[in-house]
Design a protein around this motif. Structure first.
Motif, PDB file in Angstrom:
ATOM      1  N   THR A 226      -2.090   3.900   2.445  1.00  0.00           N
ATOM      2  CA  THR A 226      -2.519   3.687   1.059  1.00  0.00           C
ATOM      3  C   THR A 226      -1.453   4.153   0.091  1.00  0.00           C
ATOM      4  OG1 THR A 226      -4.823   4.025   1.741  1.00  0.00           O
ATOM      5  CG2 THR A 226      -4.349   4.146  -0.607  1.00  0.00           C
TER       6      THR A 226
ATOM      7  N   THR B 276       0.528   1.855  -2.592  1.00  0.00           N
ATOM      8  CA  THR B 276       0.556   2.241  -4.004  1.00  0.00           C
ATOM      9  C   THR B 276       1.984   2.276  -4.529  1.00  0.00           C
ATOM     10  OG1 THR B 276      -1.456   3.556  -3.700  1.00  0.00           O
ATOM     11  CG2 THR B 276      -0.146   4.013  -5.662  1.00  0.00           C
TER      12      THR B 276
ATOM     13  N   ALA C  44      -3.421  -4.445  -6.595  1.00  0.00           N
ATOM     14  CA  ALA C  44      -4.117  -3.328  -7.238  1.00  0.00           C
ATOM     15  C   ALA C  44      -5.557  -3.230  -6.736  1.00  0.00           C
ATOM     16  CB  ALA C  44      -4.090  -3.505  -8.756  1.00  0.00           C
TER      17      ALA C  44
ATOM     18  N   VAL D 105      -5.549  -1.692  -3.265  1.00  0.00           N
ATOM     19  CA  VAL D 105      -5.406  -0.234  -3.317  1.00  0.00           C
ATOM     20  C   VAL D 105      -6.748   0.408  -3.664  1.00  0.00           C
ATOM     21  CG1 VAL D 105      -4.369   1.672  -4.614  1.00  0.00           C
ATOM     22  CG2 VAL D 105      -2.946  -0.241  -3.844  1.00  0.00           C
ATOM     23  N   GLY D 106      -7.472  -0.201  -4.597  1.00  0.00           N
ATOM     24  CA  GLY D 106      -8.790   0.321  -4.948  1.00  0.00           C
ATOM     25  C   GLY D 106      -9.742   0.293  -3.765  1.00  0.00           C
TER      26      GLY D 106
ATOM     27  N   ILE E  69      -8.855   3.130  -1.351  1.00  0.00           N
ATOM     28  CA  ILE E  69      -9.259   4.441  -1.867  1.00  0.00           C
ATOM     29  C   ILE E  69     -10.770   4.628  -1.731  1.00  0.00           C
ATOM     30  CG2 ILE E  69      -9.487   5.784  -4.006  1.00  0.00           C
ATOM     31  CD1 ILE E  69      -6.660   4.855  -4.725  1.00  0.00           C
TER      32      ILE E  69
ATOM     33  N   VAL F 113      -8.594   5.824 -10.037  1.00  0.00           N
ATOM     34  CA  VAL F 113      -8.193   4.424  -9.893  1.00  0.00           C
ATOM     35  C   VAL F 113      -9.049   3.534 -10.792  1.00  0.00           C
ATOM     36  CG1 VAL F 113      -9.676   3.604  -7.993  1.00  0.00           C
ATOM     37  CG2 VAL F 113      -7.312   2.820  -8.154  1.00  0.00           C
ATOM     38  N   CYS F 114     -10.295   3.939 -11.071  1.00  0.00           N
ATOM     39  CA  CYS F 114     -11.116   3.203 -12.040  1.00  0.00           C
ATOM     40  C   CYS F 114     -10.512   3.303 -13.436  1.00  0.00           C
ATOM     41  CB  CYS F 114     -12.541   3.747 -12.037  1.00  0.00           C
ATOM     42  SG  CYS F 114     -13.469   3.416 -10.524  1.00  0.00           S
TER      43      CYS F 114
ATOM     44  N   GLN G 174      -7.356   3.828 -14.107  1.00  0.00           N
ATOM     45  CA  GLN G 174      -6.130   3.028 -14.058  1.00  0.00           C
ATOM     46  C   GLN G 174      -6.455   1.543 -14.224  1.00  0.00           C
ATOM     47  OE1 GLN G 174      -3.182   3.249 -14.471  1.00  0.00           O
ATOM     48  NE2 GLN G 174      -1.830   2.313 -12.971  1.00  0.00           N
TER      49      GLN G 174
ATOM     50  N   GLY H 294      -0.299   5.184 -13.038  1.00  0.00           N
ATOM     51  CA  GLY H 294       0.055   4.690 -11.715  1.00  0.00           C
ATOM     52  C   GLY H 294       0.852   5.714 -10.929  1.00  0.00           C
TER      53      GLY H 294
ATOM     54  N   LEU I 202      -1.433   8.524  -9.870  1.00  0.00           N
ATOM     55  CA  LEU I 202      -2.187   8.133  -8.675  1.00  0.00           C
ATOM     56  C   LEU I 202      -1.323   8.297  -7.427  1.00  0.00           C
ATOM     57  CD1 LEU I 202      -4.850   6.853  -7.624  1.00  0.00           C
ATOM     58  CD2 LEU I 202      -3.736   4.633  -7.876  1.00  0.00           C
TER      59      LEU I 202
END
Length: 376
Positions: free
Chosen positions: A36, A40, A105, A108-109, A112, A145-146, A148, A172, A175
């Protein structure tokens, strides 16, 4: 459309998830954290590519592209925009660059979220005693991440407003830093000596200065001020050129405009570039000094060596963007170098604080008088 976008994010996430599943690593959770992190880092690099190719408005709505989940379905709108402005913000190439950035993106969410779910399940299953799966940090990652994602949406809907784009970049990298810290917690490290532990303060200072420099660099990029000074070490032939700090560092304004709605004067761009360039030497000096000190400790030596390599790379790519008139590949590498420096300094800070030898604790106990030890 939202369901289709969600499916796309899951499909992209399945690639790294499959790599983790088939890997020989017995600790799949640790492997997933580092995969991850790697994705990222790739997302940050691709985000730089998106910004530097002026593709941030390749699809001028959010989260889809003209209300669709991919550019193919929006072909009529994209064709019309491209015919009206062949080199404008909306073209087929820019639309695909922007949507690819969004797909990664979302992936990545998804990863996570999976990390958070695994941490909660393993922690509850262990009776809330397994320190390796304490869920608070993965949960914070999910919330972050929310946030972001929200700034990613505002980047588009507010038409690349410089302060929003710069914050999006900084979030970013934050994160990424959080994932490095989580990854460091999963790894075993060579113990750090008392000498290495003394670097906690300098390493923190280096990290703070680097964050300031990255914010300045983001401000250069989002204001398209990379070529405001085309000579070096002077700027327009002067040590201190004509500059407009008031307009250059006015935060709440539209791209290319002053806060009053006028066109941004060139001295404002010069000020933005000159401050980033000048502060770079402070950051290089401090980071190089911290890295040099880290070389003296076996537990920090590898990280210190990489810091020296990457800071030299940053200096070289920064100068190359000036002398070679800002080539895209070098500009993207320069952004990647900043992300690497963040990762390395986070790792250095973690090791200096937590990679301490068990023998150190035993030695401290041995120094306690026998009478006090019995009381303990």
């Amino acid at each position: 459309m939202l369901l289709q976008l969600g499916i796309m994010g899951v499909l992209v996430a399945l690639i790294p998830l499959t790599l983790v599943w088939v890997s020989a690593d017995a600790n799949k959770y640790r492997k997933l954290v580092w995969v991850t992190l790697f994705l990222t880092f790739d997302l940050i690099m691709f985000g730089a590519f998106t910004r530097l190719t002026d593709s941030g408005l390749g699809c001028p709505d959010w989260p889809g592209c003209y209300g669709h989940s991919n550019p193919l379905l929006a072909h009529e709108h994209i064709n019309a925009a491209q015919e009206a402005m062949p080199t404008g913000p909306v073209t087929w190439g820019k639309a695909w660059i922007e949507m690819t950035h969004r797909y990664v993106a979302m992936a990545v969410g998804v990863l996570i979220i999976i990390l958070m779910v695994i941490a909660w399940r393993r922690w509850i299953k262990s009776g809330r005693t397994d320190r390796n799966f304490r869920p608070w940090f993965p949960t914070a990652l999910f919330l972050f991440v929310c946030l972001q994602g929200a700034f990613g949406a505002w980047t588009v809907t507010m038409k690349l407003q410089p302060v929003i784009v710069t914050i999006h970049l900084l979030l970013g990298l934050t994160l990424l830093a959080m994932l490095v810290w989580l990854g460091a917690r999963q790894n075993e490290h060579v113990p750090v000596s008392a000498l290495g532990r003394k670097l906690t303060g300098p390493a923190t200072l280096a990290f703070v200065l680097l964050v300031i420099q990255i914010a300045l660099g983001g401000w250069v990029s989002t204001n398209y001020a990379a070529l405001a000074c085309e000579d070096f070490p002077l700027c327009h032939g002067k040590v201190v050129p004509e500059m407009d700090f008031a307009n250059g560092f006015s935060l709440w304004r539209h791209l290319g405009m002053t806060a009053d709605g006028d066109f941004l004067p060139f001295p404002a761009l010069t000020a933005i570039h000159w401050v980033h360039r000048s502060f770079a030497f402070v950051v290089i000096a401090v980071v190089a000094w911290v890295a040099h000190k880290a070389l003296k400790d076996p537990g920090l030596r590898k990280t210190g060596r990489w810091l020296l390599i990457v800071i030299a790379l940053q200096l070289a790519t920064g100068l190359a963007t000036i002398y070679l008139d800002w080539p895209l590949a070098i500009a993207v590498v320069h952004n990647g170098g900043a992300a690497l420096l963040v990762s390395l300094l986070v790792m250095l800070n973690y090791k200096a604080r937590y990679a301490t030898p068990v023998a150190a604790g035993i030695a401290r106990i041995a120094t306690i008088p026998a009478r006090d030890a019995q009381k303990a």
